[in-house]
Design a protein around this motif. Structure first.
Motif, short mmCIF file in Angstrom:
data_model
loop_
_atom_site.label_atom_id
_atom_site.label_comp_id
_atom_site.label_asym_id
_atom_site.label_seq_id
_atom_site.Cartn_x
_atom_site.Cartn_y
_atom_site.Cartn_z
N LEU A 72 6.21 -1.26 3.70
CA LEU A 72 6.88 -2.13 4.66
C LEU A 72 7.74 -3.19 3.95
O LEU A 72 8.80 -3.57 4.44
N PHE A 73 7.29 -3.65 2.79
CA PHE A 73 8.09 -4.62 2.02
C PHE A 73 9.46 -4.02 1.70
O PHE A 73 10.50 -4.64 1.93
N THR A 74 9.46 -2.80 1.19
CA THR A 74 10.74 -2.16 0.85
C THR A 74 11.57 -1.89 2.11
O THR A 74 12.77 -2.14 2.15
N PHE A 75 10.91 -1.42 3.16
CA PHE A 75 11.62 -1.10 4.40
C PHE A 75 12.28 -2.36 4.99
O PHE A 75 13.43 -2.33 5.40
N ALA A 80 13.60 -2.57 -3.95
CA ALA A 80 12.78 -1.53 -4.58
C ALA A 80 11.42 -2.11 -4.96
O ALA A 80 11.31 -3.29 -5.30
N LEU A 81 10.40 -1.27 -4.92
CA LEU A 81 9.07 -1.71 -5.35
C LEU A 81 8.29 -0.49 -5.81
O LEU A 81 8.41 0.58 -5.22
N GLN A 82 7.51 -0.67 -6.87
CA GLN A 82 6.63 0.41 -7.32
C GLN A 82 5.23 -0.16 -7.49
O GLN A 82 5.03 -1.18 -8.15
N LEU A 83 4.26 0.50 -6.89
CA LEU A 83 2.87 0.06 -7.02
C LEU A 83 2.02 1.23 -7.49
O LEU A 83 2.24 2.37 -7.09
N TRP A 171 4.84 9.24 -5.71
CA TRP A 171 5.55 9.46 -4.45
C TRP A 171 6.69 8.46 -4.28
O TRP A 171 6.49 7.25 -4.44
N ILE A 172 7.85 8.99 -3.91
CA ILE A 172 9.00 8.12 -3.70
C ILE A 172 9.36 8.15 -2.22
O ILE A 172 9.77 9.20 -1.70
N PHE A 173 9.17 7.04 -1.55
CA PHE A 173 9.50 6.97 -0.12
C PHE A 173 10.87 6.33 0.01
O PHE A 173 11.04 5.13 -0.25
N GLU A 174 11.86 7.15 0.37
CA GLU A 174 13.23 6.64 0.50
C GLU A 174 13.41 5.98 1.87
O GLU A 174 13.02 6.55 2.89
N VAL A 175 13.98 4.78 1.88
CA VAL A 175 14.33 4.15 3.15
C VAL A 175 15.86 4.07 3.23
O VAL A 175 16.53 3.98 2.21
N LYS A 176 16.38 4.15 4.46
CA LYS A 176 17.84 4.18 4.64
C LYS A 176 18.29 2.97 5.43
O LYS A 176 17.62 2.58 6.41
N ARG A 192 19.06 -1.93 3.66
CA ARG A 192 19.75 -1.30 2.53
C ARG A 192 19.01 -0.04 2.12
O ARG A 192 17.78 0.02 2.24
N ASP A 193 19.71 0.93 1.61
CA ASP A 193 19.05 2.13 1.08
C ASP A 193 18.24 1.72 -0.15
O ASP A 193 18.76 1.04 -1.03
N ASN A 194 17.02 2.16 -0.21
CA ASN A 194 16.21 1.90 -1.40
C ASN A 194 14.94 2.75 -1.33
O ASN A 194 14.85 3.64 -0.48
N ARG A 195 13.98 2.48 -2.19
CA ARG A 195 12.76 3.28 -2.13
C ARG A 195 11.53 2.51 -2.60
O ARG A 195 11.62 1.59 -3.40
N PHE A 196 10.41 2.94 -2.01
CA PHE A 196 9.11 2.39 -2.37
C PHE A 196 8.37 3.50 -3.12
O PHE A 196 8.33 4.64 -2.67
N ILE A 197 7.81 3.16 -4.28
CA ILE A 197 7.12 4.19 -5.07
C ILE A 197 5.63 3.88 -5.14
O ILE A 197 5.23 2.77 -5.50
#
Ligand code: ADP
Length: 440
Positions: A72-75, A80-83, A171-176, A192-197
Motif C-alpha cells: 500500500l505504501f508503494t501504491f 519504490a520499496l523492497q522488503l 515478487w515484484i508487484f507493479e503499480v500503474k 506514478r508507475d512503480n513497484r513494491f518488491i
C-alpha cells in the motif's frame, strides 16, 4: 551547458566509448523475480480483509499485514520499496494468493550484468549462487555474459548449472499511475508507475562469497578491474545461526580490500535497504572502503537520517537538499564518486564532476530506451531515445553549478512499459564508463 548537444554526442559516441572500457565483475545477488501486475479489486479486498490503512512501511515482513502495508505504501505514494519476508508462512500465503508470477531474471547483480552485456560491454562476469537450472535458464543468450561455475570454470550461466529448484524468489508487484482503490470511503489514486518488491531469500541473505568464486576472481582482477557490489537489501540484522550483519560486512570488506589491492575499483549500488542495522553496517564498515556509490532519493533520504542530517526535501528531489546530503556523505565517508538518480535528473558528486557528463548522458538515453521498450538496449539503439523530452524539473535542478557536482536533466518517457531495473541500468552503465574521463 547545452544539454541537447551533450545528448547528441552521447548518442553518437556511445558504442565507441563502450569499446574503450574495461571488464566488469558483479556480485553478490542474482535471483529469480516473479512479476505480478496489480489488480485493483483483489488488492482492495485484501486490504479490507486485513484492515490495513496507509502508514509508514515496516522494516521487514513478518505478517500478511506487513506485506500489505508495504504494498500500500508503494501504491499510495508511487515510491519504490523492497522488503524482505522473514517468515515462511507469509511466503506461502503470498504464493497461494498470487502464484509465482511471471518468472524473470532478477537481483541487482544479474540485472546489471544483463544491462551491461546487452549494451555491448565485451567482458561481463556475474556471480550466481546457487546456479540452479530454473535460475540459469533465465539468463539471456549473450556470449559476453559469463559466470564462474562451482568447478571454477568461466562459462555462460546456462551451461554450468547444478541442481534444479529455486530456493529464493523476489515478487515484484507493479503499480500503474491512475490505478484506484477505495479504503474506508477514501479514494486512493496511484500517482506514478512503480513497484513494491517482497523478497524471500534465505539462501543468499548472508551475501556469502563462495570460495570458488573468490579464488578464481582473485586471479582475474586485471581482466575485470571494475567490481559492482550489490544485494545488501537482502541481508538480515542477525541470522538463525547467530551470525550478525556486522560480521558478514567485515567479510565483504576483506574481499573489497583484497581486490582493491589488486587494482580493482569498487562501486556499491545501494538499493532499498530498509533495515537500519544493515544500513548502519554498510555506512560504518563498507562505505569508507569503496570508490563509488549509486543511489536514489528514497535511499538517500534514509541515509541522511542515519548520518544525522535532515532528510527534508530529499524524497521530492529538491536539488539543494540532495546536494548537501551527498556532500556530507562524501566528506564523512571519503567516497570519491557518488551518483544520485531521481525522476528528472542525475547528480554526480566527485572531483571535476562534469568530466562524466557524456557518460551520464549515455546512461540516461539507455534508461529512457529501456523504459520505452521494456528491454535492455544495445549502444546502437539509444539514439531513438532522443525523441523523449528532457525533464523540466531536471532542467530547473541543473541551475546548481559546482566543480565537484554535476547535474544532468534526464529524458522522461511518458508512458513507460516497465520501470523495474531502470536504476540498475543507469548506475551500472555510468560506473562502467566512469574512468573514460571525457572532457566536455
Ligand atoms: P530500480 O531499483 O528499479 O533499478 P530506481 O527506483 O532506483 O530503480 O530508479 C529508477 C530511475 O529510473 C529513476 O530515478 C529515474 O531516473 C528513472 N526513470 C523512472 N521512470 C522513468 C521514465 N518514465 N522515463 C525515464 N526514466 C525513468
Amino acid at each position: 551547458m547545452n544539454y541537447e548537444d551533450l545528448y547528441k554526442a552521447a548518442a553518437g559516441e556511445s558504442c565507441e566509448m563502450v569499446k574503450r572500457s574495461h571488464g566488469i565483475a558483479l556480485g553478490f545477488h542474482s535471483v529469480a523475480d516473479g512479476l505480478i501486475l496489480t489488480e485493483e479489486r483483489k488488492f482492495q479486498k485484501m486490504l479490507e480483509d486485513f484492515r490495513v490503512n496507509p502508514s509508514e512501511p515496516p522494516q521487514s515482513i513478518s505478517s500478511v499485514e506487513d506485506f500489505l502495508a508495504g504494498y500500500l505504501f508503494t501504491f499510495s505514494t508511487g515510491k519504490a520499496l523492497q522488503l524482505m519476508i522473514d517468515k515462511e508462512d507469509v511466503k506461502k500465503w503470498i504464493e497461494e494468493h498470487f502464484g509465482k508470477g511471471q518468472l524473470r531474471l532478477g537481483g541487482t547483480s544479474a540485472n546489471m550484468a544483463v544491462a551491461l552485456a546487452s549494451f555491448g560491454f565485451s567482458k561481463v562476469l556475474v556471480y550466481v549462487y546457487p546456479l540452479v537450472k530454473e535460475l540459469a535458464d533465465l539468463f539471456p543468450d549473450l556470449p559476453n555474459l559469463r559466470t564462474v561455475s562451482n568447478k571454477g570454470k568461466i562459462i555462460h550461466p546456462r551451461s554450468g548449472w547444478n541442481g534444479e529448484k529455486l530456493g529464493a524468489i523476489h515478487w515484484i508487484f507493479e503499480v500503474k499511475k491512475g490505478q484506484k482503490i477505495s479504503l474506508s470511503g477514501r479514494e486512493i489514486i496511484c500517482p506514478r508507475d512503480n513497484r513494491f518488491i517482497a523478497s524471500w531469500n534465505p539462501v543468499n541473505s548472508k551475501l556469502d562469497i563462495a570460495s570458488y568464486f573468490r579464488k578464481i576472481y582473485m586471479g582475474m582482477v586485471s581482466q575485470y578491474p571494475k567490481f559492482l557490489l550489490a544485494g545488501f537489501h537482502i541481508m538480515r540484522d542477525t541470522y538463525p545461526d547467530g551470525d550478525t550483519v556486522e560480521n558478514r560486512m567485515r567479510e565483504i570488506v576483506s574481499f573489497v580490500r583484497e581486490i582493491k589491492g589488486k587494482g580493482a575499483t569498487v562501486h556499491v549500488e545501494m538499493a532499498s535497504v530498509r533495515r537500519e542495522r544493515v544500513r548502519k553496517a554498510m555506512i560504518d564498515l563498507l562505505f569508507p572502503e569503496i570508490d563509488s556509490l549509486g543511489l536514489n532519493e528514497v535511499e538517500l533520504s534514509w541515509i541522511a537520517e542515519d548520518i544525522g542530517i535532515s532528510s527534508t526535501g530529499i524524497m521530492d528531489g529538491e536539488e539543494d537538499k540532495v546536494l548537501r546530503a551527498l556532500e556530507v556523505l562524501r566528506d564523512k565517508k571519503g567516497i570519491k564518486r557518488i551518483h544520485f538518480h531521481t525522476l528528472g535528473y542525475y547528480m554526480l558528486v566527485r572531483e571535476k564532476a562534469n568530466r562524466e557528463a557524456l557518460n551520464l548522458a549515455v546512461a540516461a538515453l539507455a534508461a529512457a530506451r529501456r523504459a520505452e521498450t521494456g528491454k535492455p538496449p544495445s549502444c546502437n539503439e539509444i539514439k531513438s531515445a532522443m525523441i523523449h523530452p528532457m525533464s523540466e524539473f531536471g532542467i530547473k535542478a541543473s541551475r546548481i553549478f559546482k566543480e565537484d557536482a554535476f547535474i544532468l536533466p534526464t529524458r522522461i518517457v511518458d508512458r513507460p512499459k516497465i520501470t523495474v531495473g531502470l536504476g540498475d541500468t543507469i548506475s551500472s552503465i555510468a560506473f562502467s564508463l566512469s574512468d573514460l574521463h571525457n572532457d566536455v
